[in-house]
Every structure is written in structure tokens, then in C-alpha cells.
Design an enzyme around this catalytic site. Sequence first.
Site, PDB file in Angstrom:
ATOM      1  N   HIS A   1      -0.761  34.270  64.001  1.00 34.79           N
ATOM      2  CA  HIS A   1      -2.062  33.967  64.601  1.00 34.79           C
ATOM      3  C   HIS A   1      -2.766  32.924  63.754  1.00 34.79           C
ATOM      4  O   HIS A   1      -2.648  32.942  62.539  1.00 34.79           O
ATOM      5  CB  HIS A   1      -2.925  35.234  64.692  1.00 34.79           C
ATOM      6  CG  HIS A   1      -4.013  35.109  65.700  1.00 34.79           C
ATOM      7  ND1 HIS A   1      -5.225  34.537  65.405  1.00 34.79           N
ATOM      8  CD2 HIS A   1      -4.050  35.446  67.011  1.00 34.79           C
ATOM      9  CE1 HIS A   1      -5.972  34.542  66.492  1.00 34.79           C
ATOM     10  NE2 HIS A   1      -5.285  35.080  67.493  1.00 34.79           N
TER      11      HIS A   1
ATOM     12  N   ASP B   1      -0.218  39.934  71.878  1.00 29.89           N
ATOM     13  CA  ASP B   1       0.788  39.915  72.943  1.00 29.89           C
ATOM     14  C   ASP B   1       1.986  40.831  72.675  1.00 29.89           C
ATOM     15  O   ASP B   1       2.794  41.050  73.575  1.00 29.89           O
ATOM     16  CB  ASP B   1       1.296  38.481  73.152  1.00 29.89           C
ATOM     17  CG  ASP B   1       0.221  37.609  73.775  1.00 29.89           C
ATOM     18  OD1 ASP B   1      -0.471  38.103  74.672  1.00 29.89           O
ATOM     19  OD2 ASP B   1       0.078  36.449  73.352  1.00 29.89           O
TER      20      ASP B   1
HETATM   21  N1  ACO Z   1       7.894  33.130  64.622  1.00 31.27           N
HETATM   22  C1  ACO Z   1       8.467  32.403  63.671  1.00 31.27           C
HETATM   23  N2  ACO Z   1       7.779  31.611  62.818  1.00 31.27           N
HETATM   24  C2  ACO Z   1       6.449  31.597  62.961  1.00 31.27           C
HETATM   25  C3  ACO Z   1       5.785  32.341  63.927  1.00 31.27           C
HETATM   26  C4  ACO Z   1       6.560  33.136  64.787  1.00 31.27           C
HETATM   27  N3  ACO Z   1       5.992  33.868  65.742  1.00 31.27           N
HETATM   28  N4  ACO Z   1       4.463  32.104  63.845  1.00 31.27           N
HETATM   29  C5  ACO Z   1       4.297  31.252  62.853  1.00 31.27           C
HETATM   30  N5  ACO Z   1       5.505  30.932  62.311  1.00 31.27           N
HETATM   31  C6  ACO Z   1       5.743  29.993  61.218  1.00 31.27           C
HETATM   32  C7  ACO Z   1       5.752  28.576  61.764  1.00 31.27           C
HETATM   33  O1  ACO Z   1       7.029  28.170  62.144  1.00 31.27           O
HETATM   34  C8  ACO Z   1       5.203  27.776  60.610  1.00 31.27           C
HETATM   35  O2  ACO Z   1       6.253  27.559  59.698  1.00 31.27           O
HETATM   36  P1  ACO Z   1       6.403  26.172  58.896  1.00 31.27           P
HETATM   37  O3  ACO Z   1       5.179  26.123  58.009  1.00 31.27           O
HETATM   38  O4  ACO Z   1       7.677  26.328  58.159  1.00 31.27           O
HETATM   39  O5  ACO Z   1       6.397  25.095  59.922  1.00 31.27           O
HETATM   40  C9  ACO Z   1       4.207  28.735  59.954  1.00 31.27           C
HETATM   41  O6  ACO Z   1       4.640  30.056  60.302  1.00 31.27           O
HETATM   42  C10 ACO Z   1       2.781  28.537  60.458  1.00 31.27           C
HETATM   43  O7  ACO Z   1       2.802  28.654  61.882  1.00 31.27           O
HETATM   44  P2  ACO Z   1       2.089  27.662  62.891  1.00 31.27           P
HETATM   45  O8  ACO Z   1       2.791  27.694  64.190  1.00 31.27           O
HETATM   46  O9  ACO Z   1       1.868  26.327  62.234  1.00 31.27           O
HETATM   47  O10 ACO Z   1       0.695  28.394  63.012  1.00 31.27           O
HETATM   48  P3  ACO Z   1      -0.426  28.058  64.053  1.00 31.27           P
HETATM   49  O11 ACO Z   1      -1.681  28.608  63.498  1.00 31.27           O
HETATM   50  O12 ACO Z   1      -0.398  26.600  64.396  1.00 31.27           O
HETATM   51  O13 ACO Z   1       0.033  28.829  65.379  1.00 31.27           O
HETATM   52  C11 ACO Z   1       0.666  30.632  66.736  1.00 31.27           C
HETATM   53  C12 ACO Z   1      -0.288  30.155  65.644  1.00 31.27           C
HETATM   54  C13 ACO Z   1       0.710  29.607  67.850  1.00 31.27           C
HETATM   55  C14 ACO Z   1       0.152  31.929  67.315  1.00 31.27           C
HETATM   56  C15 ACO Z   1       2.067  30.835  66.123  1.00 31.27           C
HETATM   57  O14 ACO Z   1       2.028  31.872  65.187  1.00 31.27           O
HETATM   58  C16 ACO Z   1       3.113  31.097  67.184  1.00 31.27           C
HETATM   59  O15 ACO Z   1       3.657  30.143  67.754  1.00 31.27           O
HETATM   60  N6  ACO Z   1       3.433  32.403  67.497  1.00 31.27           N
HETATM   61  C17 ACO Z   1       4.387  32.718  68.519  1.00 31.27           C
HETATM   62  C18 ACO Z   1       3.761  32.588  69.899  1.00 31.27           C
HETATM   63  C19 ACO Z   1       2.742  33.683  70.177  1.00 31.27           C
HETATM   64  O16 ACO Z   1       2.982  34.847  69.959  1.00 31.27           O
HETATM   65  N7  ACO Z   1       1.571  33.262  70.696  1.00 31.27           N
HETATM   66  C20 ACO Z   1       0.494  34.164  71.069  1.00 31.27           C
HETATM   67  C21 ACO Z   1      -0.657  34.045  70.121  1.00 31.27           C
HETATM   68  S1  ACO Z   1      -1.958  35.191  70.536  1.00 31.27           S
HETATM   69  C22 ACO Z   1      -2.701  34.480  71.891  1.00 31.27           C
HETATM   70  O17 ACO Z   1      -2.805  33.276  71.971  1.00 31.27           O
HETATM   71  C23 ACO Z   1      -3.129  35.322  72.971  1.00 31.27           C
END
Ligand code: ACO
Length: 365
Positions: free
Chosen positions: A258, A315
Site C-alpha cells: 500500500h 483487497d
Molecule cells: N507484490 C510484489 N512486490 C510488491 C508488491 C506486491 N504486491 N507491492 C509492492 N511491491 C514492491 C514493488 O515491486 C517495489 O519494489 P522495487 O522497489 O524493487 O521496485 C516496492 O515493493 C514498492 O512498491 P511500489 O509498487 O513502488 O509501491 P506503490 O506505493 O507505488 O504502489 C501498490 C502501491 C500499487 C498498492 C503496490 O503495492 C501494488 O502494486 N500492489 C499489488 C496490487 C494491489 O494489491 N493493489 C490494491 C491496492 S489497495 C486499493 O487500491 C484498493
Amino acid sequence: MQEIKKGLEGIVALDTRISFIDGMQGILRYRGIDIEQLAGMTYDAVSYLLVNGEIPNEQELAAYSARLKTERRINGEMTDIMRICNYGSEALDSLRTAISCTAQMDYENDNNSLEANKNKAIRLIAKLPTMIAVMYRCKNGEIPLQPDDDLSHGANFLYMLRGEEPSAIEAEAIEKDFILSAEHELNPSTFALRIAASTLADAYSAIIAGLCTLKGPLHGGARKGVMEMLDEVAVPENANDYVLYKLARKQKIMGFGHRVYRNYDPRSRIFKEMAKKVAKENGDTTYYEVAENLEHVMYREFLEVRGRPIYPNVDFYSAVIYKYLQIPPELATSVFAIGRVSGWTAHCFEQYTDNRVIRPRAHYV
Ligand code: ACO
């Protein structure tokens, strides 16, 4: 040149009275009330709180619930639209069309007074469950059902969808789902909606902007992704290999991470407890056990490799509950929208009340 924050991370864009998040402590409040307390209320009371700004007294709640019940029904034209507009695999595509058509049928569409907008909010909150249930039943060759006024917002939705009254635990689960999904400050869909509202576009247009933004797999679409993952992993013993395989390929695991929470999302805690309860009632706890193992492996891997854990988001365990409630994955994002529409309308009104068009800059390269 000013520093650019990719994804607007950490940028505070506006003041709001609607909700408060402390991502470090894992605190969420709607209009000053903790999410743990809200989870014990009815969705009607929570949606009244969001839309009107205060907790309703007994008479106000009774009148509001009665009004929602009369607005649950959709007319023959809308039933036909839901029957026809179901080509896509995602129910959200049909819902988007249905809200567009609702706007065209609403004589108050172009009336942007608060009174007219509150009427639109009630219509949307009441009708979204019916639209989704009618669309789904028509698609499956089943006769659409009329809403049952004796049932709560959540229980009535499950009844209209599945054709049978839910158990008390199932009704509690879906009601909690709507409450916990109702509002979350400047998440992507709400921000998109506020941008649309800031141009003084009508409330239906703003809601559609929010709805379209909810669809993406990095936002509300993740719920569907989690449901598919639960089937793919199938048994708890596969969770470890599944996570390692995905992480090795730099693929995201849906339902984790998140932007704001650096601690356990308080909604996930409540969803997890509820998921355990519905699993126990069902008798087959496999989905719940798969989810718990996925959570443990993700926590361990992120802590070991990155030095900080990752937690399930809103989720994740909601998707486990949907599996037990027999809500098909293609409906998951739309069911999320049933809850979220209260928060969206609240933000729409707040934007209209103290408006300046939202128009940031880009750095030309
Ligand atoms: N699985 C694997 N790796 C992850 C995940 C995940 N679910 N979430 C974050 N990471 C990793 C990223 O790959 C990134 O790694 P890096 O630094 O090596 O590139 C690091 O953790 C930071 O993640 P970001 O995606 O840059 O974080 P951001 O704040 O931009 O995105 C988000 C947050 C979109 C929720 C992200 O965690 C994600 O894509 N999760 C999976 C999708 C999801 O569950 N979305 C629902 C969110 S809740 C809602 O919107 C209702």
C-alpha cells in the site's frame, strides 16, 4: 526545477473532513470514527455518515433506510440495458454504462444543487447492487429478482444475486465488506473523481471517472486478481513456491502492499477475522488457509530480502470472503464499487463546496 514526486507520493493535495489515515500506526477513521467501530454499524448508517457528515439519529436512519429501499428498484428500461450490456467479461463495464444511462434518465442530472446531488447519491447507493445482480442473472439466463425490503443493503444484494437469502454470517460479511470499502481518502479513484468534480462536471460524470479508475489491477481490480490467485495456488502447501516464483520474476502479488500503510491495514485485520468466520461456517477452510500461507510467505520474504515486511491490503481477505460468498471474480470490482460509492459522493460534494479546479503542471523534457 521543482522535484517531481513520481505517483505524487507523499504530496498533500487538499483538506478533507471525510476520512483520516495514519499509515504508520494503522489507523483509519471516517468522519472521526474509528473503522473498528464503524464495522459494527449498518452500511446504511455509515453511508449516511459519509454523505451527510454526521451519524444519523434513530428517526433519521429509519427515514434514510426507507428511502434507500424504495430506490433499490430499477425500471424496465434499465433492466433491458443490463440484459443487453453484458458483452464484456467484467461486470464493471456494464455498471459504467448503467450509471451513464441513469444520468440520462435522471431529470435532476444537470441540477448541481446540494439537494439534487444528495438525491443522486441515494439513487446510486440504492441501485448499484440491483444493477449488478440483474446483469449477472440475465447473463446466466436466470430471471432477475426484485429487491427484498426486509433485508439489509448487503443481505439484499446477496439475495438478488444468488436467489436465496444469505445466512446471518454471510449477511454480516457482505455488510462489513461494503462498510470497509466505503471510503479511503485520496485513493486513485477518489482523486480522479475529485479532478472531474473540480471542473464542475455533474456528479454522475465524476462518479464514472472514479469508477473507471477503480478498475485497474493496481487499485480495485486487485480483488479479482486475488480471487484468481486463490484458485491458482489451490492448496496451502503451494503458497511458498507461488510467491517465490512470482517475486523472482519481479511480478506483483495481488492484494499486498500500500502507498500509505507501513503497518497492518486496519481494514485487513477486520476482513481477516470475518474471512475466518465465513470459512468456518462453510466447512471447507482451504481458501482461508491458502490466504494465510500467502500472507506468511510475503511477510517473511519482504522482511528477509528488503528489511521491511509487506502486509495484505483491503483487497486480500475481502477476496477470500467473496470466494466463500460465491461472488464470481468478474463481479469483484463492481461489488467493491457498491461500497465505495458513498465515499465517492461525499468527496464529490466536498469538492463542489470549496472548489478550485485541480490542474497541476508537468515538466517538459
Ligand atoms: N507484490 C510484489 N512486490 C510488491 C508488491 C506486491 N504486491 N507491492 C509492492 N511491491 C514492491 C514493488 O515491486 C517495489 O519494489 P522495487 O522497489 O524493487 O521496485 C516496492 O515493493 C514498492 O512498491 P511500489 O509498487 O513502488 O509501491 P506503490 O506505493 O507505488 O504502489 C501498490 C502501491 C500499487 C498498492 C503496490 O503495492 C501494488 O502494486 N500492489 C499489488 C496490487 C494491489 O494489491 N493493489 C490494491 C491496492 S489497495 C486499493 O487500491 C484498493
